[in-house]
Scaffold this motif. Structure first.
Motif, PDB file in Angstrom:
ATOM      1  N   LYS A  50       9.461   9.207   6.780  1.00  0.00           N
ATOM      2  CA  LYS A  50       9.931  10.239   7.693  1.00  0.00           C
ATOM      3  C   LYS A  50       8.756  10.081   8.876  1.00  0.00           C
ATOM      4  O   LYS A  50       9.196   9.790  10.056  1.00  0.00           O
ATOM      5  CB  LYS A  50      10.438  11.622   7.790  1.00  0.00           C
ATOM      6  CG  LYS A  50      11.526  11.800   6.990  1.00  0.00           C
ATOM      7  CD  LYS A  50      12.003  13.147   6.994  1.00  0.00           C
ATOM      8  CE  LYS A  50      11.203  14.026   6.677  1.00  0.00           C
ATOM      9  NZ  LYS A  50      11.614  15.766   6.426  1.00  0.00           N
ATOM     10  N   LYS A  51       7.438  10.199   8.711  1.00  0.00           N
ATOM     11  CA  LYS A  51       6.213  10.207   9.604  1.00  0.00           C
ATOM     12  C   LYS A  51       6.296   8.946  10.263  1.00  0.00           C
ATOM     13  O   LYS A  51       6.089   8.717  11.371  1.00  0.00           O
ATOM     14  CB  LYS A  51       5.051  10.599   8.799  1.00  0.00           C
ATOM     15  CG  LYS A  51       3.879  10.593   9.642  1.00  0.00           C
ATOM     16  CD  LYS A  51       2.601  10.996   8.861  1.00  0.00           C
ATOM     17  CE  LYS A  51       1.530  10.548   9.655  1.00  0.00           C
ATOM     18  NZ  LYS A  51       0.129  10.269   8.829  1.00  0.00           N
ATOM     19  N   GLU A  52       6.413   7.880   9.166  1.00  0.00           N
ATOM     20  CA  GLU A  52       6.225   6.398   9.616  1.00  0.00           C
ATOM     21  C   GLU A  52       7.449   5.735  10.236  1.00  0.00           C
ATOM     22  O   GLU A  52       7.435   4.452  10.646  1.00  0.00           O
ATOM     23  CB  GLU A  52       5.679   5.459   8.560  1.00  0.00           C
ATOM     24  CG  GLU A  52       4.209   6.186   8.194  1.00  0.00           C
ATOM     25  CD  GLU A  52       3.119   6.001   9.381  1.00  0.00           C
ATOM     26  OE1 GLU A  52       3.188   4.797  10.042  1.00  0.00           O
ATOM     27  OE2 GLU A  52       2.087   6.641   9.085  1.00  0.00           O
ATOM     28  N   LYS A  53       8.591   6.443  10.044  1.00  0.00           N
ATOM     29  CA  LYS A  53      10.023   5.918  10.544  1.00  0.00           C
ATOM     30  C   LYS A  53      10.232   4.606   9.641  1.00  0.00           C
ATOM     31  O   LYS A  53      10.536   3.685  10.334  1.00  0.00           O
ATOM     32  CB  LYS A  53      10.104   5.767  12.113  1.00  0.00           C
ATOM     33  CG  LYS A  53      10.278   6.876  12.837  1.00  0.00           C
ATOM     34  CD  LYS A  53      10.025   6.820  14.167  1.00  0.00           C
ATOM     35  CE  LYS A  53      10.069   7.998  14.957  1.00  0.00           C
ATOM     36  NZ  LYS A  53       8.966   8.887  15.089  1.00  0.00           N
ATOM     37  N   ILE A  54       9.809   4.638   8.353  1.00  0.00           N
ATOM     38  CA  ILE A  54      10.144   3.408   7.594  1.00  0.00           C
ATOM     39  C   ILE A  54      11.311   3.927   6.568  1.00  0.00           C
ATOM     40  O   ILE A  54      11.672   4.714   6.318  1.00  0.00           O
ATOM     41  CB  ILE A  54       8.679   3.173   6.898  1.00  0.00           C
ATOM     42  CG1 ILE A  54       8.651   1.527   6.567  1.00  0.00           C
ATOM     43  CG2 ILE A  54       8.143   4.057   5.755  1.00  0.00           C
ATOM     44  CD1 ILE A  54       7.057   0.984   6.400  1.00  0.00           C
ATOM     45  N   ASN A  55      11.695   2.531   6.062  1.00  0.00           N
ATOM     46  CA  ASN A  55      12.634   2.686   4.901  1.00  0.00           C
ATOM     47  C   ASN A  55      12.576   1.926   3.722  1.00  0.00           C
ATOM     48  O   ASN A  55      11.343   1.039   3.782  1.00  0.00           O
ATOM     49  CB  ASN A  55      14.094   2.713   5.591  1.00  0.00           C
ATOM     50  CG  ASN A  55      14.213   1.187   5.819  1.00  0.00           C
ATOM     51  OD1 ASN A  55      13.931   0.188   5.432  1.00  0.00           O
ATOM     52  ND2 ASN A  55      15.015   1.421   7.263  1.00  0.00           N
ATOM     53  N   LEU A  56      13.387   1.708   2.921  1.00  0.00           N
ATOM     54  CA  LEU A  56      13.421   1.091   1.470  1.00  0.00           C
ATOM     55  C   LEU A  56      13.079  -0.337   1.929  1.00  0.00           C
ATOM     56  O   LEU A  56      12.236  -1.142   1.313  1.00  0.00           O
ATOM     57  CB  LEU A  56      14.332   1.271   0.511  1.00  0.00           C
ATOM     58  CG  LEU A  56      14.019   0.701  -0.745  1.00  0.00           C
ATOM     59  CD1 LEU A  56      12.721   0.970  -1.453  1.00  0.00           C
ATOM     60  CD2 LEU A  56      15.421   1.156  -1.466  1.00  0.00           C
ATOM     61  N   SER A  57      13.907  -1.150   2.734  1.00  0.00           N
ATOM     62  CA  SER A  57      13.871  -2.431   3.282  1.00  0.00           C
ATOM     63  C   SER A  57      12.425  -2.670   3.756  1.00  0.00           C
ATOM     64  O   SER A  57      12.029  -4.024   3.250  1.00  0.00           O
ATOM     65  CB  SER A  57      14.696  -2.550   4.234  1.00  0.00           C
ATOM     66  OG  SER A  57      16.272  -2.332   4.005  1.00  0.00           O
ATOM     67  N   HIS A  58      11.875  -1.932   4.380  1.00  0.00           N
ATOM     68  CA  HIS A  58      10.391  -2.247   4.752  1.00  0.00           C
ATOM     69  C   HIS A  58       9.577  -2.395   3.739  1.00  0.00           C
ATOM     70  O   HIS A  58       8.557  -3.138   3.545  1.00  0.00           O
ATOM     71  CB  HIS A  58       9.890  -1.038   5.857  1.00  0.00           C
ATOM     72  CG  HIS A  58      10.423  -0.974   7.186  1.00  0.00           C
ATOM     73  ND1 HIS A  58      11.342   0.165   7.311  1.00  0.00           N
ATOM     74  CD2 HIS A  58      10.748  -1.821   8.159  1.00  0.00           C
ATOM     75  CE1 HIS A  58      12.061   0.047   8.473  1.00  0.00           C
ATOM     76  NE2 HIS A  58      11.742  -1.199   9.085  1.00  0.00           N
ATOM     77  N   ILE A  59       9.693  -1.398   2.629  1.00  0.00           N
ATOM     78  CA  ILE A  59       8.601  -1.458   1.776  1.00  0.00           C
ATOM     79  C   ILE A  59       9.118  -2.665   0.796  1.00  0.00           C
ATOM     80  O   ILE A  59       8.260  -3.306   0.247  1.00  0.00           O
ATOM     81  CB  ILE A  59       8.972  -0.248   0.858  1.00  0.00           C
ATOM     82  CG1 ILE A  59       8.743   1.080   1.423  1.00  0.00           C
ATOM     83  CG2 ILE A  59       8.391   0.121  -0.421  1.00  0.00           C
ATOM     84  CD1 ILE A  59       7.457   1.300   2.124  1.00  0.00           C
ATOM     85  N   ILE A  60      10.341  -3.065   0.724  1.00  0.00           N
ATOM     86  CA  ILE A  60      10.361  -4.198  -0.233  1.00  0.00           C
ATOM     87  C   ILE A  60       9.820  -5.303   0.534  1.00  0.00           C
ATOM     88  O   ILE A  60       9.353  -6.016  -0.582  1.00  0.00           O
ATOM     89  CB  ILE A  60      12.236  -4.398  -0.301  1.00  0.00           C
ATOM     90  CG1 ILE A  60      12.764  -3.351  -1.094  1.00  0.00           C
ATOM     91  CG2 ILE A  60      12.387  -6.038  -0.870  1.00  0.00           C
ATOM     92  CD1 ILE A  60      14.130  -3.376  -0.857  1.00  0.00           C
ATOM     93  N   VAL A  61       9.859  -5.540   1.809  1.00  0.00           N
ATOM     94  CA  VAL A  61       9.177  -6.677   2.360  1.00  0.00           C
ATOM     95  C   VAL A  61       8.031  -6.662   2.223  1.00  0.00           C
ATOM     96  O   VAL A  61       7.041  -7.697   1.880  1.00  0.00           O
ATOM     97  CB  VAL A  61       9.710  -6.709   3.914  1.00  0.00           C
ATOM     98  CG1 VAL A  61       8.810  -7.840   4.706  1.00  0.00           C
ATOM     99  CG2 VAL A  61      10.951  -6.983   4.003  1.00  0.00           C
ATOM    100  N   LEU A  62       7.149  -5.549   2.447  1.00  0.00           N
ATOM    101  CA  LEU A  62       5.746  -5.425   2.313  1.00  0.00           C
ATOM    102  C   LEU A  62       5.387  -5.617   0.954  1.00  0.00           C
ATOM    103  O   LEU A  62       4.324  -6.465   0.791  1.00  0.00           O
ATOM    104  CB  LEU A  62       5.250  -4.085   2.977  1.00  0.00           C
ATOM    105  CG  LEU A  62       5.388  -3.961   4.382  1.00  0.00           C
ATOM    106  CD1 LEU A  62       4.882  -2.257   4.651  1.00  0.00           C
ATOM    107  CD2 LEU A  62       4.352  -4.809   5.104  1.00  0.00           C
TER     108      LEU A  62
END
Length: 110
Positions: free
Chosen positions: A21-33
């Motif tokens: 929530k703080k970083e406005k990030i989701n699971l797709s972002h985590i998968i890519v990184l």
């Protein structure tokens, strides 16, 4: 699952959710990184944009939003393939590495 393990994992899930929530990030972002970092650690070819689209099974429009977010927040940079200018490889930045290491730092090891 034992009660204590559940409590620990529940607390970790709350921490991860607050980071998302703080970083406005989701699971797709985590998968890519995480995929970029994994390939970097294993000294393998970096993923390209087409691979991400296929892996996540998403439209190019959705993919562009994910990659633009990561690039605008300086988690990744796109580089051209020296053999084919149409191909863009994704590289993780120091900021992106630190971010993904922090995320995985709150996940259970087993």
């Amino acid at each position: 699952m034992k009660k204590n393990n559940f409590i620990i994992n529940s607390e970790r899930a709350k921490k991860i959710n607050s980071i998302f929530k703080k970083e406005k990030i989701n699971l797709s972002h985590i998968i890519v990184l995480s995929e970029i970092l994994l390939r970097k650690i294993n000294n393998e070819q970096l993923p390209n944009v087409k691979w991400v689209q296929s892996e996540l099974e998403i439209s190019f429009t959705k993919l562009k939003a994910i990659l633009d977010f990561l690039e605008n927040n300086q988690y990744i940079i796109k580089t051209n393939d020296s053999n084919d200018k149409r191909v863009k490889f994704l590289e993780i930045t120091k900021k992106g590495e630190q971010f993904i290491v922090n995320i995985f730092g709150v996940l259970p090891l087993n």
